[in-house]
Design an enzyme around this catalytic site. Sequence first.
Site, PDB file in Angstrom:
ATOM      1  N   MET A 153       0.835  -1.200   0.000  1.00  0.00           N
ATOM      2  CA  MET A 153       0.000   0.000   0.000  1.00  0.00           C
ATOM      3  C   MET A 153       0.873   1.255   0.000  1.00  0.00           C
ATOM      4  O   MET A 153       0.391   2.350   0.306  1.00  0.00           O
ATOM      5  CB  MET A 153      -0.946  -0.027   1.190  1.00  0.00           C
ATOM      6  CG  MET A 153      -1.857  -1.255   1.137  1.00  0.00           C
ATOM      7  SD  MET A 153      -3.393  -1.057   2.005  1.00  0.00           S
ATOM      8  CE  MET A 153      -2.815  -0.839   3.661  1.00  0.00           C
ATOM      9  N   ALA A 169      12.147  -0.449   4.815  1.00  0.00           N
ATOM     10  CA  ALA A 169      13.058  -1.594   4.662  1.00  0.00           C
ATOM     11  C   ALA A 169      12.339  -2.938   4.734  1.00  0.00           C
ATOM     12  O   ALA A 169      12.824  -3.940   4.195  1.00  0.00           O
ATOM     13  CB  ALA A 169      14.159  -1.519   5.716  1.00  0.00           C
ATOM     14  N   GLY A 170      11.189  -2.994   5.400  1.00  0.00           N
ATOM     15  CA  GLY A 170      10.400  -4.241   5.427  1.00  0.00           C
ATOM     16  C   GLY A 170       9.932  -4.617   4.028  1.00  0.00           C
ATOM     17  O   GLY A 170      10.112  -5.754   3.568  1.00  0.00           O
ATOM     18  N   HIS A 171       9.346  -3.649   3.337  1.00  0.00           N
ATOM     19  CA  HIS A 171       8.911  -3.899   1.954  1.00  0.00           C
ATOM     20  C   HIS A 171      10.111  -4.243   1.061  1.00  0.00           C
ATOM     21  O   HIS A 171      10.025  -5.110   0.194  1.00  0.00           O
ATOM     22  CB  HIS A 171       8.221  -2.660   1.380  1.00  0.00           C
ATOM     23  CG  HIS A 171       7.017  -2.199   2.141  1.00  0.00           C
ATOM     24  ND1 HIS A 171       6.988  -1.023   2.841  1.00  0.00           N
ATOM     25  CD2 HIS A 171       5.797  -2.748   2.301  1.00  0.00           C
ATOM     26  CE1 HIS A 171       5.807  -0.867   3.400  1.00  0.00           C
ATOM     27  NE2 HIS A 171       5.056  -1.897   3.101  1.00  0.00           N
ATOM     28  N   GLN A 197     -10.259  -2.759   2.325  1.00  0.00           N
ATOM     29  CA  GLN A 197      -9.744  -3.454   3.507  1.00  0.00           C
ATOM     30  C   GLN A 197      -9.604  -2.535   4.719  1.00  0.00           C
ATOM     31  O   GLN A 197      -9.154  -2.957   5.765  1.00  0.00           O
ATOM     32  CB  GLN A 197      -8.422  -4.164   3.200  1.00  0.00           C
ATOM     33  CG  GLN A 197      -7.222  -3.263   3.029  1.00  0.00           C
ATOM     34  CD  GLN A 197      -6.005  -4.068   2.602  1.00  0.00           C
ATOM     35  OE1 GLN A 197      -5.965  -4.627   1.507  1.00  0.00           O
ATOM     36  NE2 GLN A 197      -5.014  -4.148   3.470  1.00  0.00           N
ATOM     37  N   GLY A 247       4.991 -10.361   4.167  1.00  0.00           N
ATOM     38  CA  GLY A 247       5.722 -10.263   5.427  1.00  0.00           C
ATOM     39  C   GLY A 247       5.047 -11.057   6.544  1.00  0.00           C
ATOM     40  O   GLY A 247       3.819 -11.062   6.652  1.00  0.00           O
ATOM     41  N   GLN A 251      -2.657 -12.509   7.891  1.00  0.00           N
ATOM     42  CA  GLN A 251      -2.815 -12.235   6.453  1.00  0.00           C
ATOM     43  C   GLN A 251      -2.075 -13.280   5.623  1.00  0.00           C
ATOM     44  O   GLN A 251      -2.621 -13.834   4.660  1.00  0.00           O
ATOM     45  CB  GLN A 251      -2.280 -10.839   6.158  1.00  0.00           C
ATOM     46  CG  GLN A 251      -2.049 -10.529   4.702  1.00  0.00           C
ATOM     47  CD  GLN A 251      -1.672  -9.073   4.488  1.00  0.00           C
ATOM     48  OE1 GLN A 251      -2.482  -8.180   4.687  1.00  0.00           O
ATOM     49  NE2 GLN A 251      -0.446  -8.822   4.074  1.00  0.00           N
ATOM     50  N   ARG A 293       2.427   2.822   9.527  1.00  0.00           N
ATOM     51  CA  ARG A 293       1.664   3.542  10.568  1.00  0.00           C
ATOM     52  C   ARG A 293       2.573   4.135  11.646  1.00  0.00           C
ATOM     53  O   ARG A 293       2.152   5.049  12.358  1.00  0.00           O
ATOM     54  CB  ARG A 293       0.610   2.629  11.190  1.00  0.00           C
ATOM     55  CG  ARG A 293      -0.527   2.313  10.220  1.00  0.00           C
ATOM     56  CD  ARG A 293      -1.665   1.573  10.866  1.00  0.00           C
ATOM     57  NE  ARG A 293      -2.782   1.377   9.949  1.00  0.00           N
ATOM     58  CZ  ARG A 293      -2.885   0.390   9.071  1.00  0.00           C
ATOM     59  NH1 ARG A 293      -1.918  -0.515   8.977  1.00  0.00           N
ATOM     60  NH2 ARG A 293      -3.935   0.286   8.275  1.00  0.00           N
TER      61      ARG A 293
HETATM   62  P1  AMP Z   1       1.525  -3.033   3.423  1.00  0.00           P
HETATM   63  O1  AMP Z   1       2.005  -2.022   2.459  1.00  0.00           O
HETATM   64  O2  AMP Z   1       1.590  -2.584   4.842  1.00  0.00           O
HETATM   65  O3  AMP Z   1       0.212  -3.622   3.043  1.00  0.00           O
HETATM   66  O4  AMP Z   1       2.558  -4.233   3.356  1.00  0.00           O
HETATM   67  C1  AMP Z   1       2.900  -4.857   2.133  1.00  0.00           C
HETATM   68  C2  AMP Z   1       3.669  -6.102   2.421  1.00  0.00           C
HETATM   69  O5  AMP Z   1       4.857  -5.782   3.163  1.00  0.00           O
HETATM   70  C3  AMP Z   1       2.891  -7.112   3.279  1.00  0.00           C
HETATM   71  O6  AMP Z   1       3.162  -8.415   2.808  1.00  0.00           O
HETATM   72  C4  AMP Z   1       3.463  -6.888   4.648  1.00  0.00           C
HETATM   73  O7  AMP Z   1       3.365  -8.029   5.477  1.00  0.00           O
HETATM   74  C5  AMP Z   1       4.919  -6.580   4.324  1.00  0.00           C
HETATM   75  N1  AMP Z   1       5.543  -5.846   5.438  1.00  0.00           N
HETATM   76  C6  AMP Z   1       5.093  -4.713   6.036  1.00  0.00           C
HETATM   77  N2  AMP Z   1       5.903  -4.372   7.071  1.00  0.00           N
HETATM   78  C7  AMP Z   1       6.882  -5.326   7.132  1.00  0.00           C
HETATM   79  C8  AMP Z   1       8.019  -5.547   7.983  1.00  0.00           C
HETATM   80  N3  AMP Z   1       8.310  -4.714   8.996  1.00  0.00           N
HETATM   81  N4  AMP Z   1       8.789  -6.617   7.734  1.00  0.00           N
HETATM   82  C9  AMP Z   1       8.506  -7.480   6.713  1.00  0.00           C
HETATM   83  N5  AMP Z   1       7.460  -7.321   5.884  1.00  0.00           N
HETATM   84  C10 AMP Z   1       6.648  -6.265   6.072  1.00  0.00           C
END
Ligand code: AMP
Length: 253
Positions: free
Chosen positions: A29, A34-36, A60, A146, A152, A186
């Site tokens: 989204m 760094a997670g993404h 969602q 993630g 999810q 967030r």
């Molecule tokens: P979002 O943009 O928050 O919907 O996240 C997109 C994808 O990135 C989802 O598969 C999340 O689980 C993953 N994600 C978000 N934050 C993290 C994180 N801190 N570490 C690993 N993956 C993450």
Amino acid sequence: MMNIVTEIETWRVIRGQFGQRTVGLVHTMGNLHAGHMSLCQRSKQENDLTVAAIFINPTQFNQASDFEKYPRTLEQDRLLLESHGVDYLLLFGADKLYPDHFQVQITETEISKVLEGEYRPGHFTGMLTIVLKFLNIVQPTRSYYGEKDFQQLLLIRKMAQALFLPVEIIGCPTVRADDEVALSSRNNRLTPEQREMARHFPRLLQSGLETSQIAEKLKALGFKVDYIADLWQRRLGAVWLDDVRLIDNIPNN
Ligand code: AMP
């Protein structure tokens, strides 16, 4: 160079030219961190081509204010994806992704009822519906998610099995800040004081205390607690600091 594709029909033509090359998908989204990027890096290691998608999925969000306040940082996101060698960025509009006005929905009836599903009614139906749309449009070899959003990930795996989707669903470890707080878009909405306070959440999840004790300690610190629970061999939690909701989970040994 990263190619940006804004029309589904244009993407279908491009996808048709990939032949036998493997494709990894990371859908997000936006407001990337760094997670993404860890998902993108894993995809690049395992596939010939990596496709990222950014779409803030309105169906969602169970609170309109959360959708409105969701951080939108497209130019920054584009630069980050490009610098990580992502090949394609898909930016499709809600009108294109929901030609049915969300009259067709994907609902799971067990896992989606508890924890996040209990506190965010409808969230997982919106999530599964958009994930299936992107899997059908992109037709990836592998798609990356993630563990931070553990419920999810379980639901997407279950959907892929139940509907015989020709894709490999890959879960990736949660990326954390130095103080162990899971990276999340967030987090940007926390005040400096709240961000400082947030470190107690992962610290208490990892403490080995009983779930009820963890909830009490968090409440005493000023968190509002939706749940702290042991399920699926994980310890999972959801808490609020003012109007910002944080989720996290760790393996439960
Ligand atoms: P979002 O943009 O928050 O919907 O996240 C997109 C994808 O990135 C989802 O598969 C999340 O689980 C993953 N994600 C978000 N934050 C993290 C994180 N801190 N570490 C690993 N993956 C993450």
